[in-house]
Design an enzyme around this catalytic site. Structure first.
Site, PDB file in Angstrom:
ATOM      1  N   ASP A  53       5.812   5.087 -15.549  1.00 40.26           N
ATOM      2  CA  ASP A  53       5.264   3.799 -15.149  1.00 40.26           C
ATOM      3  C   ASP A  53       6.453   2.943 -14.700  1.00 40.26           C
ATOM      4  O   ASP A  53       7.267   2.518 -15.533  1.00 40.26           O
ATOM      5  CB  ASP A  53       4.539   3.167 -16.340  1.00 40.26           C
ATOM      6  CG  ASP A  53       4.006   1.789 -16.009  1.00 40.26           C
ATOM      7  OD1 ASP A  53       4.167   1.347 -14.847  1.00 40.26           O
ATOM      8  OD2 ASP A  53       3.422   1.149 -16.906  1.00 40.26           O
ATOM      9  N   TYR A 143       0.129  -6.939   0.631  1.00 37.79           N
ATOM     10  CA  TYR A 143       0.829  -5.652   0.744  1.00 37.79           C
ATOM     11  C   TYR A 143       1.987  -5.773   1.741  1.00 37.79           C
ATOM     12  O   TYR A 143       3.122  -5.373   1.460  1.00 37.79           O
ATOM     13  CB  TYR A 143      -0.177  -4.588   1.193  1.00 37.79           C
ATOM     14  CG  TYR A 143       0.399  -3.221   1.505  1.00 37.79           C
ATOM     15  CD1 TYR A 143       1.072  -2.478   0.541  1.00 37.79           C
ATOM     16  CD2 TYR A 143       0.223  -2.657   2.775  1.00 37.79           C
ATOM     17  CE1 TYR A 143       1.567  -1.216   0.836  1.00 37.79           C
ATOM     18  CE2 TYR A 143       0.711  -1.398   3.070  1.00 37.79           C
ATOM     19  CZ  TYR A 143       1.386  -0.669   2.104  1.00 37.79           C
ATOM     20  OH  TYR A 143       1.866   0.569   2.401  1.00 37.79           O
TER      21      TYR A 143
HETATM   22  C1  AKB Z   1      -2.508   1.108   4.378  1.00 38.62           C
HETATM   23  O1  AKB Z   1      -3.423   1.276   5.199  1.00 38.62           O
HETATM   24  O2  AKB Z   1      -2.473   0.145   3.606  1.00 38.62           O
HETATM   25  C2  AKB Z   1      -1.373   2.104   4.367  1.00 38.62           C
HETATM   26  C3  AKB Z   1      -0.251   1.690   5.248  1.00 38.62           C
HETATM   27  C4  AKB Z   1      -0.414   1.660   6.715  1.00 38.62           C
HETATM   28  O3  AKB Z   1       0.811   1.397   4.757  1.00 38.62           O
HETATM   29  N1  AKB Z   1      -1.857   3.385   4.765  1.00 38.62           N
END
Ligand code: AKB
Length: 320
Positions: A53, A143
């Site tokens: 982890d 992200y």
């Molecule tokens: C996503 O779709 O979040 C991933 C990426 C493109 O990093 N596959």
């Protein structure tokens, strides 16, 4: 000799990368770091597996000590779709996991850390076609925010501590071994499974959505080639654009119909449409090609033939 730990070994890229690295460096020298206590037979049967982890530095440290790890590959991440549903989780896993790994690598003076990035670092104000290596990085997903921060953090450890940190901006990765989870580009894998199982697919982005994509054999090649490149040849460190192909969903469907003429596709775009629309159509990866000789092998039709064959075999055996 390297002793490699792959954090996130059970994931889409991690599962195949671990096996590819074991082929090169020997099973005993590549530790699969998994979250689950029961890893797949392929992982547990070919080398050591440990529950890892990245958020627990003591746990990481124990594994590093036990196997004298000197290279860490961090494949653990919360992807774009899941990240939008739980931004704090994405921040925690993607940033705190990464800083734990980088700090440990610094303390142990490790040989190398691989920190993957993504086309998610780009945003709606970035040029969409042939997106340059150096360009606007203003993502609109959490992200993407963590991936930009991760690139900068990795570069900081290179400059500040002389640590060898490397990374590449993966496009959507397509594979038939382990299914992806929580990403926006997941449709490009699901379409093949559904084509084999049901001869139809309802896609969560529209037919004109065009994104950069790469087939897994090319992804493994890019990752391993970058890891093996001479450090002095790298002008960039944690942010190499890597491209292979780009296509719309409608073009994917046409490619599948060459093998399954009755295949039908329909569209029900959801929140991931906006994410896909904020990413490039294609990327300029000439620095990767120049600095470490990156070359891809697969185009859409070659990949489609391979994907349908492999998934078709799984289906015949009753595995899916
Ligand atoms: C996503 O779709 O979040 C991933 C990426 C493109 O990093 N596959």
């Amino acid at each position: 000799m390297k002793n490699i730990l792959v954090v996130g070994s059970a994931g889409q890229i991690g599962s195949e990368l671990t096996l590819a690295l074991r082929d090169i460096y020997g099973g005993d020298n590549v530790v699969a770091g998994v979250r689950k206590t029961k890893p797949s037979e392929k992982l547990s049967g070919t080398g050591p597996c440990e529950v890892v982890d990245a958020l627990d530095k003591n746990n990481l440290k124990k594994v590093v000590d036990k196997y004298k790890i000197d290279v860490i590959i961090n494949m653990a991440a919360i992807l774009s779709g899941t990240g939008e549903k739980n931004p704090m989780l994405a921040w925690d896993v993607n940033m705190n996991g990464l800083i734990n790994i980088l700090e440990l690598a610094r303390e142990y003076k490790m040989k190398q850390v691989l920190v993957p990035s993504s086309i998610a670092v780009f945003g709606p104000t970035t040029p969409v076609d042939n997106t340059p290596q150096e360009t606007i990085l203003k993502p609109t997903t959490i992200y993407g925010v963590t991936k930009v921060a991760g690139e900068l953090l990795g570069d900081y450890y290179v400059k500040k501590y002389g640590l060898d940190v490397r990374g590449l901006r993966y496009p959507g990765i397509i594979s038939h071994e382990t299914e992806p989870g929580g990403g926006t580009t997941d449709y490009a894998v699901a379409i093949y499974y559904e084509a084999i199982k049901n001869k139809k697919y309802t896609c969560f982005v529209n037919e004109n959505t065009r994104l950069p994509m790469m087939y897994m054999p090319d992804c493994l090649k890019a990752t391993i080639d970058l890891m093996q490149a001479d450090f002095s040849s790298l002008k960039n460190h944690c942010d190499y654009n890597v491209g292979a192909m780009d296509f719309t969903v409608a073009e994917m469907a046409e490619s599948i119909k060459k093998h399954i003429p009755e295949f039908e596709i329909s569209y029900e775009p959801d929140f991931r449409q906006e994410i896909a629309d904020s990413w490039p159509n294609s990327v300029d990866d000439s620095p990767a090609r120049k600095d470490w000789g990156w070359q891809h092998d697969f185009d859409l039709d070659k990949m489609t033939a391979d994907m349908l064959k492999a998934i078709g075999e799984k289906h015949e055996k009753g595995l899916i």
